[in-house]
Write a protein that holds these residues in place. Sequence first.
Motif, short mmCIF file in Angstrom:
data_model
loop_
_atom_site.label_atom_id
_atom_site.label_comp_id
_atom_site.label_asym_id
_atom_site.label_seq_id
_atom_site.Cartn_x
_atom_site.Cartn_y
_atom_site.Cartn_z
N ILE A 66 17.55 10.72 2.70
CA ILE A 66 18.96 10.67 2.33
C ILE A 66 19.12 10.25 0.87
N THR A 67 20.28 10.58 0.32
CA THR A 67 20.65 10.01 -0.97
C THR A 67 21.82 9.06 -0.71
N VAL A 68 21.70 7.84 -1.18
CA VAL A 68 22.81 6.89 -1.02
C VAL A 68 23.36 6.53 -2.40
N ALA A 69 24.64 6.23 -2.41
CA ALA A 69 25.29 5.87 -3.68
C ALA A 69 25.97 4.51 -3.52
N THR A 70 25.83 3.68 -4.55
CA THR A 70 26.52 2.39 -4.53
C THR A 70 27.92 2.58 -5.12
N GLU A 71 28.76 1.54 -4.98
CA GLU A 71 30.13 1.61 -5.53
C GLU A 71 30.11 1.89 -7.03
N GLU A 72 29.07 1.39 -7.69
CA GLU A 72 28.98 1.58 -9.15
C GLU A 72 28.52 2.99 -9.50
N GLY A 73 28.25 3.81 -8.48
CA GLY A 73 27.85 5.19 -8.72
C GLY A 73 26.35 5.36 -8.92
N VAL A 74 25.57 4.31 -8.66
CA VAL A 74 24.11 4.42 -8.79
C VAL A 74 23.56 5.12 -7.54
N GLU A 75 22.78 6.17 -7.75
CA GLU A 75 22.24 6.91 -6.60
C GLU A 75 20.76 6.62 -6.39
N HIS A 76 20.38 6.52 -5.12
CA HIS A 76 18.96 6.38 -4.77
C HIS A 76 18.62 7.44 -3.75
N GLN A 77 17.56 8.16 -4.01
CA GLN A 77 17.06 9.05 -2.95
C GLN A 77 16.00 8.28 -2.16
N ILE A 78 16.21 8.22 -0.86
CA ILE A 78 15.32 7.40 -0.02
C ILE A 78 14.67 8.26 1.06
N GLU A 79 13.40 8.08 1.22
CA GLU A 79 12.70 8.74 2.34
C GLU A 79 12.07 7.65 3.19
N ILE A 80 12.43 7.62 4.45
CA ILE A 80 11.85 6.60 5.35
C ILE A 80 11.16 7.32 6.50
N PRO A 81 9.85 7.56 6.37
CA PRO A 81 9.16 8.24 7.48
C PRO A 81 8.95 7.29 8.66
N ASP A 82 9.29 7.80 9.83
CA ASP A 82 9.13 7.02 11.06
C ASP A 82 8.08 7.73 11.92
N ARG A 83 6.92 7.14 11.98
CA ARG A 83 5.81 7.72 12.72
C ARG A 83 5.56 6.88 13.96
N SER A 84 5.06 7.48 15.00
CA SER A 84 4.73 6.72 16.20
C SER A 84 3.74 5.60 15.87
N GLY A 85 3.94 4.45 16.47
CA GLY A 85 3.02 3.33 16.27
C GLY A 85 1.60 3.65 16.71
N GLU A 86 1.47 4.71 17.50
CA GLU A 86 0.12 5.12 17.95
C GLU A 86 -0.73 5.57 16.75
N ALA A 87 -0.06 6.12 15.70
CA ALA A 87 -0.80 6.58 14.51
C ALA A 87 -1.48 5.39 13.83
N LEU A 88 -0.77 4.27 13.73
CA LEU A 88 -1.35 3.08 13.11
C LEU A 88 -2.42 2.47 14.02
N LYS A 89 -2.08 2.39 15.30
CA LYS A 89 -3.03 1.81 16.26
C LYS A 89 -4.35 2.60 16.26
N GLY A 90 -4.23 3.95 16.28
CA GLY A 90 -5.41 4.81 16.28
C GLY A 90 -6.22 4.64 14.99
N THR A 91 -5.50 4.54 13.86
CA THR A 91 -6.16 4.35 12.56
C THR A 91 -7.02 3.08 12.59
N GLN A 92 -6.42 2.02 13.13
CA GLN A 92 -7.14 0.74 13.09
C GLN A 92 -8.28 0.69 14.10
N ASN A 93 -8.03 1.24 15.28
CA ASN A 93 -9.07 1.16 16.31
C ASN A 93 -10.26 2.06 16.00
#
Length: 269
Positions: A66-93
């Motif tokens: 998403i791109t979010v904008a503050t009241e001052e008009g500052v824009e941030h493009q944000i990417e928040i990947p949500d992966r199954s916790g199994e990916a991390l668990k598998g990586t560590q194990n």
Amino acid sequence: MLGGPETGKTSYSAILYGALSNDAIPGMSISGVHDELRVLNDDLDLLGRRMPVTRSESANAETLSITVATEEGVEHQIEIPDRSGEALKGTQNARQWHGGLLKDINAADGLMIFLSPVRFDPGEPTETMAELVQHISDDSDEVPKPWSPAMLPSDVRSIDILQEIDHMHPDRRRSVALVVSACDLIGEDTPLQWVEKRASLLLQFLSDHPRFRFACFGISAQGARFSKSETVEATEPDPWDRAWARDGDGNPIGLFEPIAWLLNGYPAQ
Ligand SMILES: Nc1nc2c(ncn2[C@@H]2O[C@H](COP(=O)(O)OP(=O)(O)OP(=O)(O)O)[C@@H](O)[C@H]2O)c(=O)[nH]1
Ligand SMILES: [Mg+2]
């Protein structure tokens, strides 16, 4: 977002998306949604009916882009990947990176580490270890139980992955938001007190590390524990209004604050 299975990642992602897209975060608006967010919309619908979100599938990540904008008009493009916790668990194990997770980490400017009071594994108390050391069996046929990374307690697992990340890019400084999820379940403690008591090694590691900038947060994306068969009253608040967040000291903060803290220090677009 980094966390083991069922540590509240998707619940937060859905609630954040719901709050932003319904203009429920003061001073912050969403000015672009770049991917189809079918799963997050479905999850938001579930949360609205006081039901937990669906567990993420292990193969793919659902990325909140998403791109979010503050009241001052500052824009941030944000990417928040949500992966199954199994990916991390598998990586560590398996001691081998999940390809998609590695890509996410390499691209990430900031990290959110999720710890859930429900899924937190404190490991065996050290007294038990001392007893084991003192009482070595005389029976030479007894085969000790082999150690495996799957036996690591949750805070050691977090340190392990942070060390791996740091070793890959020792030239990079990273911001780490340590999130205690399902924070409605931690009782009287503040999020930081909970971490001090339950994950003191991780706290020490993050506080002292020269390349990790760190802050602690508490999030209750559901806003409450849901029972098996909930009835939803007409007066039920929207799920993003029922959710809440706290800073490490327990002061109420907005749901976007952990991300805002991560963005602080990164240039806007
Ligand atoms: N009490 C309470 N429970 C929560 C909260 N958020 C999540 N949970 C519980 O934690 C479980 C896991 O939440 P998810 O958001 O699916 O966690 P996840 O990290 O995405 O899990 P995976 O997709 O399996 O990796 C849910 O099914 C809920 O039972 C909360 O705010 N309060
Ligand atoms: Mg999930």
